[in-house]
Design an enzyme around this catalytic site. Sequence first.
Site, PDB file in Angstrom:
ATOM      1  N   ARG A 239       0.840  -1.186   0.000  1.00 17.01           N
ATOM      2  CA  ARG A 239       0.000   0.000   0.000  1.00 17.01           C
ATOM      3  C   ARG A 239       0.883   1.247   0.000  1.00 17.01           C
ATOM      4  O   ARG A 239       2.048   1.195   0.364  1.00 17.01           O
ATOM      5  CB  ARG A 239      -0.912   0.025   1.228  1.00 17.01           C
ATOM      6  CG  ARG A 239      -1.836  -1.190   1.362  1.00 17.01           C
ATOM      7  CD  ARG A 239      -2.665  -1.088   2.625  1.00 17.01           C
ATOM      8  NE  ARG A 239      -3.588  -2.203   2.781  1.00 17.01           N
ATOM      9  CZ  ARG A 239      -3.322  -3.324   3.446  1.00 17.01           C
ATOM     10  NH1 ARG A 239      -2.117  -3.474   4.018  1.00 17.01           N
ATOM     11  NH2 ARG A 239      -4.215  -4.284   3.547  1.00 17.01           N
TER      12      ARG A 239
ATOM     13  N   LYS B 197      -2.063  -1.925   8.109  1.00 15.99           N
ATOM     14  CA  LYS B 197      -3.508  -1.913   8.295  1.00 15.99           C
ATOM     15  C   LYS B 197      -3.929  -3.055   9.219  1.00 15.99           C
ATOM     16  O   LYS B 197      -3.499  -4.195   9.049  1.00 15.99           O
ATOM     17  CB  LYS B 197      -4.210  -2.053   6.942  1.00 15.99           C
ATOM     18  CG  LYS B 197      -5.718  -1.901   7.024  1.00 15.99           C
ATOM     19  CD  LYS B 197      -6.336  -1.943   5.636  1.00 15.99           C
ATOM     20  CE  LYS B 197      -7.837  -1.774   5.698  1.00 15.99           C
ATOM     21  NZ  LYS B 197      -8.449  -1.814   4.346  1.00 15.99           N
TER      22      LYS B 197
ATOM     23  N   HIS C 298      -3.421   2.267  -5.854  1.00 14.78           N
ATOM     24  CA  HIS C 298      -3.856   0.980  -5.315  1.00 14.78           C
ATOM     25  C   HIS C 298      -4.101  -0.039  -6.419  1.00 14.78           C
ATOM     26  O   HIS C 298      -4.127  -1.245  -6.161  1.00 14.78           O
ATOM     27  CB  HIS C 298      -5.118   1.159  -4.469  1.00 14.78           C
ATOM     28  CG  HIS C 298      -5.258   0.162  -3.371  1.00 14.78           C
ATOM     29  ND1 HIS C 298      -4.460   0.156  -2.241  1.00 14.78           N
ATOM     30  CD2 HIS C 298      -6.099  -0.893  -3.224  1.00 14.78           C
ATOM     31  CE1 HIS C 298      -4.810  -0.837  -1.451  1.00 14.78           C
ATOM     32  NE2 HIS C 298      -5.789  -1.491  -2.020  1.00 14.78           N
TER      33      HIS C 298
ATOM     34  N   ARG D 143      -1.457  -2.639  -6.582  1.00 16.73           N
ATOM     35  CA  ARG D 143      -1.620  -3.730  -5.607  1.00 16.73           C
ATOM     36  C   ARG D 143      -2.618  -4.765  -6.126  1.00 16.73           C
ATOM     37  O   ARG D 143      -2.407  -5.964  -6.002  1.00 16.73           O
ATOM     38  CB  ARG D 143      -2.077  -3.154  -4.260  1.00 16.73           C
ATOM     39  CG  ARG D 143      -2.326  -4.175  -3.150  1.00 16.73           C
ATOM     40  CD  ARG D 143      -2.578  -3.417  -1.855  1.00 16.73           C
ATOM     41  NE  ARG D 143      -3.324  -4.187  -0.885  1.00 16.73           N
ATOM     42  CZ  ARG D 143      -2.770  -4.972   0.039  1.00 16.73           C
ATOM     43  NH1 ARG D 143      -1.461  -5.098   0.098  1.00 16.73           N
ATOM     44  NH2 ARG D 143      -3.535  -5.613   0.906  1.00 16.73           N
TER      45      ARG D 143
ATOM     46  N   HIS E 291      -4.328  -9.945   4.103  1.00 21.97           N
ATOM     47  CA  HIS E 291      -5.769 -10.044   4.278  1.00 21.97           C
ATOM     48  C   HIS E 291      -6.123 -10.980   5.425  1.00 21.97           C
ATOM     49  O   HIS E 291      -5.520 -12.051   5.562  1.00 21.97           O
ATOM     50  CB  HIS E 291      -6.437 -10.571   2.997  1.00 21.97           C
ATOM     51  CG  HIS E 291      -6.455  -9.573   1.892  1.00 21.97           C
ATOM     52  ND1 HIS E 291      -6.687  -9.925   0.574  1.00 21.97           N
ATOM     53  CD2 HIS E 291      -6.282  -8.225   1.882  1.00 21.97           C
ATOM     54  CE1 HIS E 291      -6.657  -8.855  -0.182  1.00 21.97           C
ATOM     55  NE2 HIS E 291      -6.399  -7.812   0.586  1.00 21.97           N
TER      56      HIS E 291
ATOM     57  N   TYR F  87     -10.075 -11.598  -6.513  1.00 26.06           N
ATOM     58  CA  TYR F  87      -9.178 -11.397  -7.648  1.00 26.06           C
ATOM     59  C   TYR F  87      -9.365 -12.470  -8.713  1.00 26.06           C
ATOM     60  O   TYR F  87      -8.943 -12.282  -9.850  1.00 26.06           O
ATOM     61  CB  TYR F  87      -7.725 -11.349  -7.172  1.00 26.06           C
ATOM     62  CG  TYR F  87      -7.434 -10.119  -6.351  1.00 26.06           C
ATOM     63  CD1 TYR F  87      -7.464  -8.858  -6.937  1.00 26.06           C
ATOM     64  CD2 TYR F  87      -7.175 -10.205  -4.992  1.00 26.06           C
ATOM     65  CE1 TYR F  87      -7.223  -7.717  -6.189  1.00 26.06           C
ATOM     66  CE2 TYR F  87      -6.928  -9.069  -4.231  1.00 26.06           C
ATOM     67  CZ  TYR F  87      -6.962  -7.833  -4.837  1.00 26.06           C
ATOM     68  OH  TYR F  87      -6.733  -6.699  -4.094  1.00 26.06           O
TER      69      TYR F  87
END
Length: 304
Positions: free
Chosen positions: A140, A165, A238, A241, A264, A273
Site C-alpha cells: 500500500r 492496516k 492501489h 496492488r 488479508h 481477484y
Amino acid sequence: MNIQRSKNITPLRARMIADMTARNLGPASQVGHLRACKRFAAWLERSPETAEPDDVRDFQQHLIETGTSICTRNRTMTGVKFLFRVTLRRHDLVAEIFSLKEPVKIPLVLSRNEVKRILLMAPSLKARVMLSLAYGCGMRAGEVVRLRVGDIDGEQEIIRIVQSKGRKDRNVMLPGDILGLLRDWWKERPSSQDNGVAGPDRVIFPGYNGKHLSPRQISRLFKQAAKAAAITKPVTLHTLRHSFATHLLERGVDIRVIQALLGHTKLTTTARYASVATGMISAVESPLDNLGQTKRKKSKKGAP
C-alpha cells in the site's frame, strides 16, 4: 496524528476519545469516528447527548437523500454508533441504526504491459523505486513511504512491513530488481533530510525533519507516470496492488500465499481477484465449444 488539537475540547468529545483510546482504536479510526459525530451534531444543531430515536432515523434518511455514498454513509453511522453504544450508553438509539449493503465491485487491474509502461515513465528514480515496490511487492502507499532501513532484509530476500492496516506485521518478497533499485536510490538519497536519525530507523524515502513522505506524494507520482504512459483507465496507486495479486493468481500462485502477502484477514477478500484474472478466465473452455464439437460429430455420422 493528534486528535486533541483543540484547546476548547468538549467534555463529550474528551470522553469519547478516552473510550476509543481504552479500546485501542487506531488514530485513523478515531479521527473517522469523531468526524462522523461532528457531522451528526452539525445536522442536529445541538449536542448528540440530547438525541432521540427519531433524530437518528431522520439523520440516516438525510444521508441517503443528499446522495451520500453507501460506503460513506455506513462509516458515518459506525462512528455515531460508537458514541451511542459506548460513550453515552444509549442502546435505544443504537437500535435505530442500520447498515446498507454495499455494491460488490471487482477491482480494476492493469495488464503487464501497462504496468511496464508506467514504471518506465516514472518521473524520477525515487518514483520508479516506490512504484516498483507497490507493484512488485503488493504494498500500500502508506507501507511504501514508511519503509525504514531495518525493514529491508537482503540476506533472506524479504521486506518486513511493520504494523500496517489492522496493526499487523507481515513479510513480502524482495525481488532482485527492486533490491538493485533500492541500492541505486540509496546513493542518490539526500541524507541531509535524516534530521540526525541513523541506523535501521532511517526512513528510505525521507520528507522533512527525518519523517517519511506523505502517501499523497507517491499517489501524485503514480498519476504523473500513468498519464505519461497514456493509461486512460481510471487507475489509482492501489491499482498496482490489485494487479500484483491478480498477476500472481494467473501464474498459479496459491491463493493462501497471496492472502498472506497482501495481509488479508479473510480469504474471501483475496478470492475476489479470481473475478478479474483475465488470463484464467479466457483459458476456461466454454460449454458452447463442446456443444459445437458434438454437433459436428453427429453431422459426420449422418453423412452418406
